[in-house]
Design a protein around this motif. Sequence first.
Motif, short mmCIF file in Angstrom:
data_model
loop_
_atom_site.label_atom_id
_atom_site.label_comp_id
_atom_site.label_asym_id
_atom_site.label_seq_id
_atom_site.Cartn_x
_atom_site.Cartn_y
_atom_site.Cartn_z
N ILE A 607 -21.57 -58.82 28.27
CA ILE A 607 -21.38 -58.94 29.73
C ILE A 607 -21.18 -57.59 30.40
O ILE A 607 -21.74 -57.33 31.47
CB ILE A 607 -20.18 -59.87 30.03
N TYR A 608 -20.41 -56.71 29.83
CA TYR A 608 -20.10 -55.46 30.54
C TYR A 608 -21.35 -54.60 30.78
O TYR A 608 -21.50 -54.06 31.89
CB TYR A 608 -19.02 -54.67 29.81
N PRO A 609 -22.27 -54.49 29.84
CA PRO A 609 -23.49 -53.72 30.15
C PRO A 609 -24.30 -54.36 31.29
O PRO A 609 -25.03 -53.68 32.01
CB PRO A 609 -24.28 -53.76 28.85
N MET A 610 -24.15 -55.66 31.50
CA MET A 610 -24.82 -56.32 32.63
C MET A 610 -24.23 -55.83 33.94
O MET A 610 -24.92 -55.51 34.88
CB MET A 610 -24.67 -57.84 32.51
N ILE A 611 -22.90 -55.75 33.95
CA ILE A 611 -22.20 -55.26 35.15
C ILE A 611 -22.58 -53.80 35.41
O ILE A 611 -22.88 -53.39 36.53
CB ILE A 611 -20.68 -55.40 34.97
N ASN A 612 -22.61 -53.03 34.31
CA ASN A 612 -22.96 -51.61 34.40
C ASN A 612 -24.38 -51.42 34.93
O ASN A 612 -24.64 -50.56 35.78
CB ASN A 612 -22.82 -50.99 33.00
N GLU A 613 -25.30 -52.27 34.46
CA GLU A 613 -26.70 -52.19 34.93
C GLU A 613 -26.77 -52.57 36.40
O GLU A 613 -27.55 -52.01 37.17
CB GLU A 613 -27.60 -53.10 34.08
N GLY A 614 -25.91 -53.51 36.80
CA GLY A 614 -25.84 -53.88 38.22
C GLY A 614 -25.43 -52.68 39.06
O GLY A 614 -25.97 -52.45 40.14
N ALA A 615 -24.52 -51.88 38.53
CA ALA A 615 -24.10 -50.68 39.25
C ALA A 615 -25.27 -49.71 39.37
O ALA A 615 -25.52 -49.14 40.44
CB ALA A 615 -22.93 -50.02 38.52
N ARG A 616 -26.05 -49.57 38.31
CA ARG A 616 -27.22 -48.69 38.36
C ARG A 616 -28.23 -49.21 39.39
O ARG A 616 -28.82 -48.44 40.15
CB ARG A 616 -27.91 -48.61 36.99
N ILE A 617 -28.40 -50.52 39.41
CA ILE A 617 -29.35 -51.13 40.36
C ILE A 617 -28.93 -50.81 41.80
O ILE A 617 -29.74 -50.53 42.67
CB ILE A 617 -29.42 -52.65 40.10
N LEU A 618 -27.63 -50.82 42.03
CA LEU A 618 -27.11 -50.48 43.37
C LEU A 618 -27.31 -49.00 43.65
O LEU A 618 -27.74 -48.61 44.74
CB LEU A 618 -25.64 -50.86 43.48
N GLU A 619 -27.03 -48.15 42.66
CA GLU A 619 -27.25 -46.70 42.82
C GLU A 619 -28.68 -46.41 43.25
O GLU A 619 -28.94 -45.59 44.10
CB GLU A 619 -27.04 -46.00 41.46
N GLU A 620 -29.62 -47.14 42.63
CA GLU A 620 -31.05 -46.86 42.89
C GLU A 620 -31.57 -47.59 44.12
O GLU A 620 -32.73 -47.49 44.46
CB GLU A 620 -31.88 -47.27 41.65
N GLY A 621 -30.71 -48.38 44.73
CA GLY A 621 -31.15 -49.10 45.94
C GLY A 621 -32.10 -50.24 45.64
O GLY A 621 -32.84 -50.70 46.50
N ILE A 622 -32.09 -50.72 44.41
CA ILE A 622 -33.00 -51.82 44.05
C ILE A 622 -32.45 -53.15 44.59
O ILE A 622 -33.21 -54.06 44.90
CB ILE A 622 -33.12 -51.91 42.50
N ALA A 623 -31.15 -53.25 44.72
CA ALA A 623 -30.52 -54.41 45.40
C ALA A 623 -29.80 -53.88 46.63
O ALA A 623 -29.29 -52.75 46.63
CB ALA A 623 -29.54 -55.13 44.47
N LYS A 674 -23.64 -46.04 28.12
CA LYS A 674 -23.31 -44.95 29.03
C LYS A 674 -22.96 -45.52 30.40
O LYS A 674 -23.78 -46.23 31.01
CB LYS A 674 -24.51 -44.00 29.14
N PRO A 675 -21.76 -45.25 30.91
CA PRO A 675 -21.35 -45.84 32.19
C PRO A 675 -22.21 -45.33 33.34
O PRO A 675 -22.57 -44.15 33.37
CB PRO A 675 -19.90 -45.40 32.36
#
Length: 692
Positions: A607-623, A674-675
């Motif tokens: 679960i935590y890497p899913m949350i972390n990937e969500g953060a990356r998605i936000l960083e990149e403006g994909i969501a 990697k966070p």
Amino acid sequence: MAAINPVTDLVIEDGIAVVTLNSPPVNALSVAVRDGIYQGIGEALDNDAVQAVVLICAGKTFIAGADIAEFDKPRSGLTLPQVQQRIEDAGKPVIAAIHGTALGGGLEVALVCHYRVAVPSAKCGLPEVNIGLLPGAGGTQRLPRIVGAEKALEMVTSGMHVRAKDALAMGLVDELTPEDGLRAGAIAFARKVVAEGRPLRKVRDMNEKVEAARGRPELFAEFRRGNARKFRGFQAPEANIRCIEAAVNMPFDEGLAFEHKLFEELMAGTQSAAQRYYFFASRKAWNVPDVPADTPTIPVNTVGIIGAGTMGGGIAMNFLNAGIPVTIVETKQEALDRGLATIRRNYENTASKGRISMDDVEKRMAQLKGSLALDDLAQCDLVIEAIFENMDVKKEMFGKLDRIVRQGAILASNTSALDLNEIASATSRPQDVIGLHFFSPANVMKLLEVVRGEKTSKPVIATCMQLARRIGKVAALVGVCPGFVGNRILAQRQREAGKLVLEGAMPWDVDRVLVDFGLPMGPFAMSDLAGLDLGWRRENSTGSTLREILCEMDRRGQKTGAGFYDYDDKRQARPSPVVENIIRDFAASKGITPRVVSEQEILERCIYPMINEGARILEEGIAIRASDIDVVWVNGYGWPVYRGGPMRYGDSVGLDKVLAKMQDFEARFGDDFKPAKLLVDMVAQRKSFKDL
Ligand code: T1G
């Protein structure tokens, strides 16, 4: 006309008082609305010239419930029970006049009125369960007294909206007025009540139906058994059932106190908070900051679909259900016939369950045209390709569509992961190209990822978001990257699940932990269901992965009776000793010594890497926002809504804890953990995703 307060008016017409609420968008029971009802009804009752009172709403609907936005604020003003008491104890008839939807507290207000009238298009319901609650203003005690325990159980645990004519048949509504004559109809009904000297009925005193259920304890046991799978993990359905039981077995006031107790428990719990969060998140997702609501849209009156396979056929059904004609194109007659037959069979299946009529089936099929010629799509307003997931194949198709389809039409790809910008580059009109990523089965899954290309125009985006709502989807606008939002996050979980089974956990351990967490199915059961051989070819299989080894053994999933699990003839899954040995040998061949992997580690590593990937998605403006990611996962992958979604879950765990774990796992297992920079920054700034 007397203005009682900014949202309430009182008019007295020849002995009938009409109290009108006007609090857009849905006349929710805010402090002002509660005050307005209390004062307006009170003034009418105190007026000797008034013989009866009609309570009616302006705008699109009768009261649609308590004001959910108020729940997280300090309570103020009159309580709803105080308002209800004023009505129920009135010395003159009070009639609720219902249009739109009388929901939750709105129906509970109507239930303390002495009579209820409605227009034919109106609906009634107690949908509190959808936000993790129960009707907290007497609904669980009054509803069964009108409709009986069995119907009440169904209504409060499903949150269903009951159509006016069914409500009339159940006694929930006393009369239907003309569709365009609710006010006049309600006033006429009030006069009739006065003229006939009808009683001031209190629903709380109607005990026949609850007493009839008193001798049937099996009713509740059977209902629980029949719905155990659907209610798994949720607290609110069981609380609702217990309140209906209380209505059957306790005197009214005791039942009311019991309802209040359980309501407060749910209100204080984490599940309702998450489900109320999701309620607003699913509505926020429609807002695209740089595509304002008044952006011009393109009329979509005809849709073309390329590919009549599982996806193409399911996609077609969405538009047919909304009354939009569809032309579906295949390359071979046999494939086309199979696709059309599958659509018809799906509709007939639905009709056999009574959800639509056979007439509906014929009407929808009449709107569906099959063809072998792309030229037949030339005049469509929207064309969606749902063909083989290969970039060259899609680019070739879009090149053809560019030459065939009229200018101004929207060209959409149902790709689940490919680069939409590259697909658009195969046309001379990238501004008209967009992704419409449906989830299989497309006629069932609510989620639609609307994929915005770098050149997709704002009118095309606005049109597709509006169209998503029109076909009953929950849409999230996402950017272009491998897997967009949903599948990109899913890949994190699938990767970790694959690694965990080499380290010592078994597939059934990983699946069990994730199903216990609330997901509908674990990654290995999901792979067996989809088939392990997607994209696998025997001729170039090298036995270098567990999946290849299983496919080479013809253990290709449920369809071959064995995959990660063994299946009996009813497709019931059992852990497989064969697979256990294969995994042990495979791990040994990689020099991995198996260890005991705790359930907590399985959960956090998935679960935590899913949350972390969500953060990356936000960083990149994909969501656009964190809550959109939650909307994607609740509607596309069955994330338990009582946990809000991956990002909301991260907030509830505490992002500092998620980060610490990711750092610990990074030290032990490497870069997969990697966070994301955003996660590190948010923890440093003590922020949560809800702040984004
Ligand atoms: N409270 C606050 N805002 C609400 C609301 C509510 N109950 N219902 C809708 N809205 C807002 C919504 O956020 C949106 O805002 C706008 O209205 C239009 O909604 C004591 C405790 C009524 C069928 O659960 O099911 O009563 O985005 O986009 O598609 O026992 O809204 O425009 O800013 O959904 O036409 C029980 C929830 C509450 C009903 C209309 N009632 N609402 O659907 O419009 S708890 C509900 C709906 C309760 C009592 C208990 C739907 C709708 P914005 P929308 P729609």
